[in-house]
Motif scaffolding. Structure first.
Motif, mmCIF file in Angstrom:
data_model
loop_
_atom_site.group_PDB
_atom_site.id
_atom_site.type_symbol
_atom_site.label_atom_id
_atom_site.label_comp_id
_atom_site.label_asym_id
_atom_site.label_seq_id
_atom_site.Cartn_x
_atom_site.Cartn_y
_atom_site.Cartn_z
ATOM 1 N N CYS A 154 0.904 -1.252 -0.023
ATOM 2 C CA CYS A 154 0.030 -0.033 0.053
ATOM 3 C C CYS A 154 0.948 1.134 0.080
ATOM 4 N N LEU A 155 2.064 1.242 0.806
ATOM 5 C CA LEU A 155 2.716 2.436 0.889
ATOM 6 C C LEU A 155 3.511 2.535 -0.639
ATOM 7 N N LEU A 156 4.143 1.423 -1.237
ATOM 8 C CA LEU A 156 4.897 1.747 -2.381
ATOM 9 C C LEU A 156 3.782 1.930 -3.451
ATOM 10 N N HIS A 157 2.674 1.342 -3.583
ATOM 11 C CA HIS A 157 1.676 1.669 -4.632
ATOM 12 C C HIS A 157 1.273 3.103 -4.319
ATOM 13 N N ARG A 158 1.289 3.926 -3.186
ATOM 14 C CA ARG A 158 1.224 5.026 -3.105
ATOM 15 C C ARG A 158 1.980 6.138 -3.586
ATOM 16 N N PHE A 159 3.403 5.449 -3.735
ATOM 17 C CA PHE A 159 4.506 6.379 -4.357
ATOM 18 C C PHE A 159 4.587 6.045 -5.868
ATOM 19 N N THR A 160 4.104 4.897 -6.260
ATOM 20 C CA THR A 160 4.203 4.610 -7.642
ATOM 21 C C THR A 160 2.744 4.373 -8.590
ATOM 22 N N HIS A 161 1.955 4.797 -8.186
ATOM 23 C CA HIS A 161 0.627 4.651 -8.836
ATOM 24 C C HIS A 161 0.549 5.430 -10.120
ATOM 25 N N HIS A 162 1.388 6.536 -10.045
ATOM 26 C CA HIS A 162 1.111 7.396 -11.395
ATOM 27 C C HIS A 162 2.629 7.231 -12.046
ATOM 28 N N HIS A 163 3.491 6.270 -11.795
ATOM 29 C CA HIS A 163 4.611 6.220 -12.260
ATOM 30 C C HIS A 163 4.724 5.426 -13.555
ATOM 31 N N PRO A 164 5.333 5.697 -14.696
ATOM 32 C CA PRO A 164 5.159 5.162 -15.905
ATOM 33 C C PRO A 164 5.848 3.760 -15.983
ATOM 34 N N GLN A 165 6.885 3.306 -15.149
ATOM 35 C CA GLN A 165 7.671 2.535 -15.164
ATOM 36 C C GLN A 165 7.615 1.421 -13.543
ATOM 37 N N TRP A 166 7.669 2.251 -12.496
ATOM 38 C CA TRP A 166 7.726 1.593 -11.293
ATOM 39 C C TRP A 166 6.263 1.183 -10.850
ATOM 40 N N ALA A 167 6.220 0.094 -10.194
ATOM 41 C CA ALA A 167 5.063 -0.448 -9.630
ATOM 42 C C ALA A 167 5.019 -1.538 -8.749
ATOM 43 N N TYR A 168 4.253 -1.711 -7.629
ATOM 44 C CA TYR A 168 4.141 -2.568 -6.877
ATOM 45 C C TYR A 168 3.788 -3.941 -6.990
ATOM 46 N N LEU A 169 4.656 -5.125 -6.918
ATOM 47 C CA LEU A 169 4.583 -6.237 -7.554
ATOM 48 C C LEU A 169 4.245 -7.346 -6.263
ATOM 49 N N SER A 170 2.833 -7.585 -6.313
ATOM 50 C CA SER A 170 2.169 -8.392 -5.194
ATOM 51 C C SER A 170 2.981 -9.765 -5.387
ATOM 52 N N ASP A 171 3.825 -10.367 -4.533
ATOM 53 C CA ASP A 171 4.342 -11.468 -4.568
ATOM 54 C C ASP A 171 4.522 -12.244 -3.224
ATOM 55 N N GLY A 172 3.688 -11.596 -2.228
ATOM 56 C CA GLY A 172 3.332 -12.509 -0.822
ATOM 57 C C GLY A 172 2.417 -13.244 -0.703
ATOM 58 N N PRO A 173 2.342 -14.087 0.361
ATOM 59 C CA PRO A 173 1.348 -15.200 0.402
ATOM 60 C C PRO A 173 -0.178 -14.336 0.504
ATOM 61 N N ASP A 174 -0.418 -13.210 0.497
ATOM 62 C CA ASP A 174 -1.637 -12.528 0.445
ATOM 63 C C ASP A 174 -1.718 -11.931 -0.737
ATOM 64 N N ARG A 175 -1.053 -12.200 -2.011
ATOM 65 C CA ARG A 175 -1.331 -11.584 -3.169
ATOM 66 C C ARG A 175 -2.537 -11.655 -3.877
ATOM 67 N N HIS A 176 -3.365 -12.720 -3.568
ATOM 68 C CA HIS A 176 -4.507 -12.904 -4.298
ATOM 69 C C HIS A 176 -5.617 -11.949 -3.884
ATOM 70 N N HIS A 177 -5.393 -10.915 -2.603
ATOM 71 C CA HIS A 177 -6.248 -10.217 -2.201
ATOM 72 C C HIS A 177 -5.806 -8.574 -2.926
ATOM 73 N N TRP A 178 -4.895 -8.479 -3.570
ATOM 74 C CA TRP A 178 -4.282 -7.041 -4.022
ATOM 75 C C TRP A 178 -5.606 -6.583 -4.878
ATOM 76 N N PRO A 179 -5.989 -7.214 -5.919
ATOM 77 C CA PRO A 179 -6.914 -6.407 -6.737
ATOM 78 C C PRO A 179 -8.116 -5.687 -5.981
ATOM 79 N N GLU A 180 -8.417 -6.542 -4.884
ATOM 80 C CA GLU A 180 -9.455 -5.995 -4.145
ATOM 81 C C GLU A 180 -9.057 -4.794 -3.378
ATOM 82 N N VAL A 181 -7.898 -5.036 -2.675
ATOM 83 C CA VAL A 181 -7.230 -4.036 -1.738
ATOM 84 C C VAL A 181 -6.879 -2.818 -2.504
ATOM 85 N N ARG A 182 -6.475 -2.943 -3.806
ATOM 86 C CA ARG A 182 -5.892 -1.712 -4.722
ATOM 87 C C ARG A 182 -7.149 -0.888 -4.951
#
Length: 470
Positions: A154-182
């Motif tokens: 959530c912190l990294l996405h706050r920084f990178t949501h408008h960046h053309p190259q950088w983005a948070y890559l959800s790779d933890g055990p809770d990654r299946h929740h990321w679309p809903e949380v995002r």
């Protein structure tokens, strides 16, 4: 003792004006210090603390920081303005922060929501906040990578949501929740009230199966505690101390901050153009923010080399530049000065010692014109550069005003009332031979400013003056 660049009056005064402009709260005291990682605000005590020396983005990620100034000091001044505006935004939009992990998540979400609110009132803040977010993203990715669990994401996405190259890559055990949380995260960034942020944070914890009373996470705290901001007496809330995201990088810290190294607060009403009733937002502010000062540059390698080479000469000249006042002398007096019992006991009529004749040191300033024409090439230019550098460094050590100009067929500023300190030393270290030799325009520039006290003038030239320049 030389001041830090951010302790200079122009930086201090600008930062105070910037705070007033963005906050409309002139009674707050603003302190600049490097003891905090970024910044915090204490609403109860009306105290704002900002670190003016936020680190430059890591080398491998600088190309991804959009609008990054090439000069480190210019970046730090821009980032400082983003901090000041960020803390001002919290005084307008942020309420009491919940404890524990819930508070850390609220902190992360609220930083983005609040900055969007501020950018609506002050449109010039949008690119400034994006620069700060890119810089924070660069540091975060360099230290922790682009992955990790969703709370950190959530912190990294706050920084990178408008960046053309950088983005948070959800790779933890809770990654299946990321679309809903995002989806929740991005929706609440445009929420009208702070209460909606708290409810969104609770919902995210529920989706992740984390209880609302979960304790603060130390691993997350390492990325948040440094930029800590204390909210006390936040808008519409009680006076309990709360941690809140300090800089554009977010953060929370329950400590009161460190030693104050440079501070300032101005009396009277604020000079911000958008002051609204009761300190609330009154629509888009008129005018624009205070113009950023030009900060003193970091020394270049050539400057450091010349400083070492001319250290002895500069210190010797600095002593000569300091005008000494006349010492006091003592004479005997009937009724003034220090009582002398030995004279009184022997029946002397004048049993007082009075000190008279003391004079305060006079003022001095230095004026330099250095020839950089083609005839000065080679060893002559080396000698002229070294002497010019030593004189400017001596004036800096002696705290003496200096005006310095280089001349050939044009006149260039080396040092004046705007170009000072290390910046002028960097300029002197870059001097090189060029064109013709026209002295008269340089002397005109050299003697135009009126400065107080005795003037010491140095003309550094090989004597080959063009006839039209005499």
């Amino acid at each position: 003792m030389n001041q830090h660049w951010w302790q200079k009056p122009d930086i201090q005064n600008w930062s105070i004006r910037a705070w007033r402009y963005y906050s409309w709260r002139p009674t707050y005291r603003l302190t600049l210090t490097t003891s905090e990682r970024t910044a915090y605000v204490n609403m109860r005590d009306k105290l704002v603390v900002c670190n003016p020396e936020y680190p430059y983005p890591p080398l491998n990620y600088r190309s991804g920081v959009r609008g990054l100034p090439k000069d480190v000091r210019q970046f730090q001044v821009a980032y400082l303005e983003s901090l000041i505006a960020h803390e001002a935004g919290h005084t307008h939009h942020t309420g009491e922060l919940p404890p524990g992990l819930l508070g850390q998540l609220v902190n992360i979400i609220e930083d983005e929501r609040m900055e969007r609110k501020m950018a609506q009132t002050f449109p010039t803040l949008k690119p400034l906040f994006e620069l700060a977010a890119d810089a924070d993203a660069a540091h975060t990715i360099a230290s922790s990578g682009k992955g990790g669990d969703i709370i950190g994401g959530c912190l990294l996405h706050r920084f990178t949501h408008h960046h053309p190259q950088w983005a948070y890559l959800s790779d933890g055990p809770d990654r299946h929740h990321w679309p809903e949380v995002r989806a929740i995260l991005e929706a609440v960034w445009d929420a009208d009230t702070y209460e909606e942020v708290i409810q969104a944070a609770k919902r995210i914890l529920s989706i992740l199966g984390i209880p609302e009373n979960a304790p603060r996470r130390d691993d997350l705290g390492k990325r948040l505690d440094g930029p800590g901001m204390n909210l006390e007496g936040s808008p519409g809330q009680g006076g309990n101390k709360q941690g809140q995201g300090g800089g554009p990088g977010g953060g929370d810290d329950e400590d009161e901050g460190g030693d104050e190294e440079g501070s300032g607060n101005g009396p009277g009403d604020g000079d911000g153009p958008g002051q609204g009733p009761g300190g609330g937002q009154g629509g888009q502010a008129a005018g624009g923010p205070p113009q950023r000062p030009t900060p003193e540059q970091l020394p270049t390698s050539s400057t450091l080399q010349l400083q070492q080479q001319t250290q002895g000469m500069s210190r010797h000249i600095a002593q000569l530049l300091k005008r000494k006042g006349a010492p006091a002398r003592t004479h005997q007096s009937r009724d003034r000065g220090r009582f002398r019992y030995d004279r009184y006991a022997t029946g002397s009529e004048r049993y007082f010692d009075q000190r008279v004749g003391a004079q305060a040191p006079g003022q001095t300033h230095l004026r330099i014109a250095v020839d950089i024409s083609g005839s000065m090439s080679g060893s002559r230019m080396d000698a002229a550069r070294t002497l010019t550098f030593a004189l400017i460094e001596a004036a800096r050590l002696a705290d003496v005003p200096v005006l310095a100009y280089a001349f050939d067929d044009q006149v260039d500023v080396i040092a004046d009332q705007q170009l000072r300190g290390v910046t002028s030393l960097n300029t002197a270290a870059r001097l090189g031979a060029r064109g013709g030799t026209f002295l008269a325009p340089a002397l005109t520039r050299l003697w135009q400013p009126q400065l107080k006290g005795q003037s010491l003038t140095f003309i550094i030239t090989d004597g080959g003056i063009d006839a039209s320049g005499q």
